[in-house]
Design a protein around this motif. Structure first.
Motif, PDB file in Angstrom:
ATOM      1  N   PHE A  10     -59.167  39.630  47.348  1.00  0.00           N
ATOM      2  CA  PHE A  10     -60.763  39.411  47.564  1.00  0.00           C
ATOM      3  C   PHE A  10     -61.631  40.405  47.452  1.00  0.00           C
ATOM      4  CE2 PHE A  10     -58.366  36.703  50.557  1.00  0.00           C
ATOM      5  CZ  PHE A  10     -59.159  35.537  50.669  1.00  0.00           C
ATOM      6  N   THR A  11     -60.825  41.818  47.185  1.00  0.00           N
ATOM      7  CA  THR A  11     -61.677  42.963  46.937  1.00  0.00           C
ATOM      8  C   THR A  11     -62.128  43.396  45.672  1.00  0.00           C
ATOM      9  OG1 THR A  11     -60.056  44.441  47.549  1.00  0.00           O
ATOM     10  CG2 THR A  11     -61.326  43.697  49.586  1.00  0.00           C
ATOM     11  N   GLN A  12     -61.220  42.998  44.641  1.00  0.00           N
ATOM     12  CA  GLN A  12     -61.432  43.528  43.220  1.00  0.00           C
ATOM     13  C   GLN A  12     -61.854  42.331  42.351  1.00  0.00           C
ATOM     14  OE1 GLN A  12     -57.364  44.958  41.885  1.00  0.00           O
ATOM     15  NE2 GLN A  12     -57.991  46.994  42.595  1.00  0.00           N
ATOM     16  N   SER A  13     -62.281  42.735  41.257  1.00  0.00           N
ATOM     17  CA  SER A  13     -63.061  41.888  40.401  1.00  0.00           C
ATOM     18  C   SER A  13     -61.772  40.985  39.507  1.00  0.00           C
ATOM     19  CB  SER A  13     -63.877  42.651  39.356  1.00  0.00           C
ATOM     20  OG  SER A  13     -63.113  43.399  38.608  1.00  0.00           O
ATOM     21  N   ALA A  14     -62.375  39.869  39.001  1.00  0.00           N
ATOM     22  CA  ALA A  14     -61.524  39.218  38.211  1.00  0.00           C
ATOM     23  C   ALA A  14     -60.839  40.331  36.877  1.00  0.00           C
ATOM     24  CB  ALA A  14     -61.917  38.005  37.290  1.00  0.00           C
ATOM     25  N   GLU A  15     -61.470  41.084  36.472  1.00  0.00           N
ATOM     26  CA  GLU A  15     -61.051  42.006  35.227  1.00  0.00           C
ATOM     27  C   GLU A  15     -59.901  42.975  35.944  1.00  0.00           C
ATOM     28  OE1 GLU A  15     -64.166  41.324  36.163  1.00  0.00           O
ATOM     29  OE2 GLU A  15     -64.778  39.988  34.330  1.00  0.00           O
ATOM     30  N   GLN A  16     -60.157  43.416  37.187  1.00  0.00           N
ATOM     31  CA  GLN A  16     -59.138  44.523  37.810  1.00  0.00           C
ATOM     32  C   GLN A  16     -57.734  43.814  37.904  1.00  0.00           C
ATOM     33  OE1 GLN A  16     -62.081  45.594  40.739  1.00  0.00           O
ATOM     34  NE2 GLN A  16     -61.716  47.678  40.140  1.00  0.00           N
ATOM     35  N   LEU A  17     -58.105  42.362  38.626  1.00  0.00           N
ATOM     36  CA  LEU A  17     -56.968  41.758  39.021  1.00  0.00           C
ATOM     37  C   LEU A  17     -55.919  41.277  37.966  1.00  0.00           C
ATOM     38  CD1 LEU A  17     -58.249  39.879  41.961  1.00  0.00           C
ATOM     39  CD2 LEU A  17     -56.501  41.624  42.069  1.00  0.00           C
TER      40      LEU A  17
ATOM     41  N   GLU B 164     -60.230  44.237  57.239  1.00  0.00           N
ATOM     42  CA  GLU B 164     -59.937  45.286  57.866  1.00  0.00           C
ATOM     43  C   GLU B 164     -58.646  45.160  58.770  1.00  0.00           C
ATOM     44  OE1 GLU B 164     -59.864  49.139  59.055  1.00  0.00           O
ATOM     45  OE2 GLU B 164     -61.323  48.027  57.591  1.00  0.00           O
ATOM     46  N   ARG B 165     -58.529  44.154  59.556  1.00  0.00           N
ATOM     47  CA  ARG B 165     -57.230  43.713  60.037  1.00  0.00           C
ATOM     48  C   ARG B 165     -56.112  43.760  59.163  1.00  0.00           C
ATOM     49  NH1 ARG B 165     -58.292  38.876  64.224  1.00  0.00           N
ATOM     50  NH2 ARG B 165     -55.857  39.527  65.073  1.00  0.00           N
ATOM     51  N   ALA B 166     -56.317  43.113  58.199  1.00  0.00           N
ATOM     52  CA  ALA B 166     -55.151  43.044  57.049  1.00  0.00           C
ATOM     53  C   ALA B 166     -54.810  44.451  56.532  1.00  0.00           C
ATOM     54  CB  ALA B 166     -55.464  42.156  56.177  1.00  0.00           C
ATOM     55  N   ARG B 167     -55.880  45.326  56.522  1.00  0.00           N
ATOM     56  CA  ARG B 167     -55.500  46.635  56.009  1.00  0.00           C
ATOM     57  C   ARG B 167     -54.687  47.509  57.133  1.00  0.00           C
ATOM     58  NH1 ARG B 167     -60.479  47.950  54.862  1.00  0.00           N
ATOM     59  NH2 ARG B 167     -60.419  47.876  52.639  1.00  0.00           N
TER      60      ARG B 167
ATOM     61  N   ALA C 114     -41.137  61.328  46.635  1.00  0.00           N
ATOM     62  CA  ALA C 114     -41.943  60.245  45.721  1.00  0.00           C
ATOM     63  C   ALA C 114     -41.511  59.041  46.367  1.00  0.00           C
ATOM     64  CB  ALA C 114     -40.872  60.403  44.382  1.00  0.00           C
ATOM     65  N   LEU C 115     -40.600  58.778  47.254  1.00  0.00           N
ATOM     66  CA  LEU C 115     -40.404  57.567  48.123  1.00  0.00           C
ATOM     67  C   LEU C 115     -41.515  57.485  49.067  1.00  0.00           C
ATOM     68  CD1 LEU C 115     -36.600  57.586  48.486  1.00  0.00           C
ATOM     69  CD2 LEU C 115     -37.741  55.799  47.260  1.00  0.00           C
ATOM     70  N   GLU C 116     -41.940  58.494  49.707  1.00  0.00           N
ATOM     71  CA  GLU C 116     -43.108  58.569  50.470  1.00  0.00           C
ATOM     72  C   GLU C 116     -44.232  58.497  49.755  1.00  0.00           C
ATOM     73  OE1 GLU C 116     -42.852  62.388  52.501  1.00  0.00           O
ATOM     74  OE2 GLU C 116     -41.130  61.916  53.624  1.00  0.00           O
ATOM     75  N   GLY C 117     -44.485  58.862  48.527  1.00  0.00           N
ATOM     76  CA  GLY C 117     -45.496  58.823  47.862  1.00  0.00           C
ATOM     77  C   GLY C 117     -45.844  57.375  47.437  1.00  0.00           C
ATOM     78  N   MET C 118     -44.611  56.615  47.175  1.00  0.00           N
ATOM     79  CA  MET C 118     -44.914  55.231  46.906  1.00  0.00           C
ATOM     80  C   MET C 118     -45.491  54.637  47.958  1.00  0.00           C
ATOM     81  SD  MET C 118     -43.299  54.026  43.879  1.00  0.00           S
ATOM     82  CE  MET C 118     -42.578  52.614  44.269  1.00  0.00           C
ATOM     83  N   VAL C 119     -45.181  54.870  49.121  1.00  0.00           N
ATOM     84  CA  VAL C 119     -45.994  54.055  50.364  1.00  0.00           C
ATOM     85  C   VAL C 119     -47.359  54.305  50.394  1.00  0.00           C
ATOM     86  CG1 VAL C 119     -45.843  53.774  52.767  1.00  0.00           C
ATOM     87  CG2 VAL C 119     -43.508  54.222  51.568  1.00  0.00           C
ATOM     88  N   LYS C 120     -47.561  55.777  50.229  1.00  0.00           N
ATOM     89  CA  LYS C 120     -48.958  56.310  50.265  1.00  0.00           C
ATOM     90  C   LYS C 120     -49.754  55.638  49.326  1.00  0.00           C
ATOM     91  CE  LYS C 120     -47.401  60.401  52.895  1.00  0.00           C
ATOM     92  NZ  LYS C 120     -47.198  61.847  52.827  1.00  0.00           N
ATOM     93  N   PHE C 121     -49.285  55.688  47.957  1.00  0.00           N
ATOM     94  CA  PHE C 121     -50.074  55.122  46.923  1.00  0.00           C
ATOM     95  C   PHE C 121     -50.464  53.712  46.910  1.00  0.00           C
ATOM     96  CE2 PHE C 121     -50.043  52.954  42.931  1.00  0.00           C
ATOM     97  CZ  PHE C 121     -51.043  53.538  42.148  1.00  0.00           C
ATOM     98  N   ASN C 122     -49.565  53.077  47.729  1.00  0.00           N
ATOM     99  CA  ASN C 122     -49.947  51.398  47.823  1.00  0.00           C
ATOM    100  C   ASN C 122     -51.079  51.506  48.784  1.00  0.00           C
ATOM    101  OD1 ASN C 122     -49.423  48.800  48.079  1.00  0.00           O
ATOM    102  ND2 ASN C 122     -48.580  49.113  50.181  1.00  0.00           N
ATOM    103  N   LEU C 123     -51.069  52.153  49.905  1.00  0.00           N
ATOM    104  CA  LEU C 123     -52.410  52.062  50.730  1.00  0.00           C
ATOM    105  C   LEU C 123     -53.504  52.471  49.756  1.00  0.00           C
ATOM    106  CD1 LEU C 123     -50.880  53.315  54.022  1.00  0.00           C
ATOM    107  CD2 LEU C 123     -51.182  50.889  53.303  1.00  0.00           C
ATOM    108  N   GLU C 124     -53.373  53.548  49.250  1.00  0.00           N
ATOM    109  CA  GLU C 124     -54.553  54.216  48.631  1.00  0.00           C
ATOM    110  C   GLU C 124     -55.152  52.956  47.745  1.00  0.00           C
ATOM    111  OE1 GLU C 124     -53.105  57.568  46.485  1.00  0.00           O
ATOM    112  OE2 GLU C 124     -52.932  58.630  48.209  1.00  0.00           O
ATOM    113  N   ARG C 125     -54.689  52.003  47.257  1.00  0.00           N
ATOM    114  CA  ARG C 125     -55.049  51.023  46.345  1.00  0.00           C
ATOM    115  C   ARG C 125     -56.221  50.240  47.173  1.00  0.00           C
ATOM    116  NH1 ARG C 125     -51.395  46.692  44.349  1.00  0.00           N
ATOM    117  NH2 ARG C 125     -50.401  46.683  46.334  1.00  0.00           N
ATOM    118  N   ILE C 126     -56.219  50.174  48.363  1.00  0.00           N
ATOM    119  CA  ILE C 126     -57.370  49.601  49.277  1.00  0.00           C
ATOM    120  C   ILE C 126     -58.224  50.599  49.958  1.00  0.00           C
ATOM    121  CG2 ILE C 126     -55.908  47.378  49.390  1.00  0.00           C
ATOM    122  CD1 ILE C 126     -55.065  48.415  52.264  1.00  0.00           C
ATOM    123  N   ASP C 127     -58.126  51.761  49.671  1.00  0.00           N
ATOM    124  CA  ASP C 127     -58.996  52.526  50.452  1.00  0.00           C
ATOM    125  C   ASP C 127     -60.353  52.712  49.650  1.00  0.00           C
ATOM    126  OD1 ASP C 127     -57.144  53.536  52.000  1.00  0.00           O
ATOM    127  OD2 ASP C 127     -56.635  55.498  51.067  1.00  0.00           O
TER     128      ASP C 127
END
Length: 418
Positions: A315-322, A377-380, A405-418
């Motif tokens: 929903f939040t990214q453009s067609a080009e990004q997706l 926001e609730r999905a976030r 790095a395993l912890e970083g994977m989790v955090k990086f995933n969340l950063e995609r929607i920050d």
């Protein structure tokens, strides 16, 4: 694979492709026609550019333009030589900021091994496999195998990865690739990561067979690991894929779908393979059952968080990004977390979805209603809850760059929607 764009391709009565590129010397009388995209394939002997041996020629006509691809089925090491292919996914130059830096050498070895594990028996299937392998991707699942493997080695006194660790990573990537090929057929997707999908290029029949072939090939290598626990674990994943597709197909445009049902479907389609990847790696490190179970829960919750984030980005990214149209899941009737939450407060949204977007502009109106609700926001928050559980599961591991790095994977995933 060497590619040439030919503007003077002609299709004669025998359906051989005669074009002006250097690969137009067809012989051996082997040609197969593909389906709606006018794909003509044949073997050429010798041909332009020198070098003997038989090559598969694939010529695809789009209007007045044709694209021909040629590769040698007798030289699997050339399968991923294209500059945009598998070898480019991970550059030999290691980036210090990469989450996968700790296992970058392992991933480079994986890339080389995938060239031979796919097999060279069927050139058409090899070409189809190359299309999806070369479409980008970050090799997240095999990277998780390597990271968990190395993070758990210290617990059992092992020094280096075993053959089983490496083979598991290859099997996981093949299964993931097979599932993507089949997903694109079921979803009728024309693009993946900005490239044409296998079924769009070669037709539905070849795409289904290519996915089946890779599932079968990975199952054969899995059986040769001779570890019953891992065999059962990974075999369940393939079953889960089918269960997830059935659950999704049976709930399209169903505005009464519950969040728990969505999470179960997300587990089947995404989290199951990630959980099996991390647990399987721990099993081959010979850790205690409670540790391998923690690794399973880490993978499961990371996978669920990853899926929720993907559904938000729809929903939040453009067609080009997706690399695909925004809101494509909703358009197909697949109601994800943001929509499920939005439906609780947006009566108009239910009315629109139940019409299956038959009116012009109704899809855009539905997307706007989701964006203007608290659904995103609730999905976030849901993605963050699953991420917190995943990180907690890593506390059983000793401190190391691999655990970070395993912890970083989790955090990086969340950063995609920050």
């Amino acid at each position: 694979m060497m590619l040439a764009t030919c503007h003077n391709l002609e299709f004669g009565p025998t359906d051989f492709a005669a074009c002006g590129c250097s690969f137009n010397s067809l012989s051996n009388q082997f040609v197969s026609k593909s389906y709606k995209r006018k794909v003509i394939r044949g073997y050429c002997g010798g041909g332009g550019g020198g070098g003997g041996g038989r090559r598969l020629v694939c010529c695809r006509r789009d209007g007045n333009v044709a694209k021909c691809g040629v590769f040698s089925p007798e030289a699997p090491e050339t399968l991923f030589d294209d500059a945009s292919g598998l070898s480019s996914v991970l550059s030999e130059k290691k980036e210090s900021t990469s989450l996968f830096e700790a296992v970058s050498d392992d991933l480079l070895t994986l890339n080389k091994n995938l060239q031979s594990i796919v097999g060279a028996e069927n050139p058409v299937l090899m070409s189809a496999a190359e299309q999806i392998f070369s479409a980008g991707g970050k090799r997240m699942r095999p990277a998780l195998v390597f990271l968990v493997s190395r993070a758990t080695l210290e617990l059992t006194g092992l020094v280096e990865l075993t053959r089983e660790h490496r083979r598991l990573a290859e099997i996981i990537e093949m299964i993931h690739t097979a599932s993507l090929i089949h997903d694109d057929v079921l979803d009728e997707s024309d693009m993946r990561r900005g490239k044409e999908t296998v079924h769009q290029l070669y037709g539905t029949r070849v795409a289904v067979l290519a996915g089946d072939f890779m599932f079968a090939q990975s199952s054969w290598y899995l059986a040769n690991l001779e570890n019953l626990e891992v065999i059962k674990l990974i075999s369940q994943v393939i079953k889960d894929f089918a269960s997830g597709e059935i659950k999704q197909a049976s709930s399209l445009f169903d505005c009464d779908v519950k969040l728990d049902e969505y999470l179960i479907k997300s587990y089947y389609k995404t989290a199951s393979l990630i959980a099996a990847s991390t647990k399987g790696a721990a099993i081959f490190s010979a850790v205690d059952n409670d540790i391998s179970e923690q690794m399973y829960q880490y993978g499961k919750n990371l996978g669920l968080s990853f899926q929720v984030v993907d559904d938000i980005l729809d929903f939040t990214q453009s067609a080009e990004q997706l690399g695909k149209p925004a809101g494509s899941d909703l358009a197909k009737g697949n109601l994800t977390a943001p929509v499920i939450f939005a439906l609780e407060k947006q009566a108009k949204l239910r009315e629109i979805i139940e019409t299956e977007f038959c009116e012009t502009g109704s899809l855009n109106e539905a997307i706007e209603l989701v964006m203007n609700s608290d659904g995103i926001e609730r999905a976030r928050n849901l993605a963050k809850q699953k991420a917190d559980v995943a990180i907690q599961c890593l506390q059983c591991l000793p401190p190391s760059s691999f655990r970070l790095a395993l912890e970083g994977m989790v955090k990086f995933n969340l950063e995609r929607i920050d």
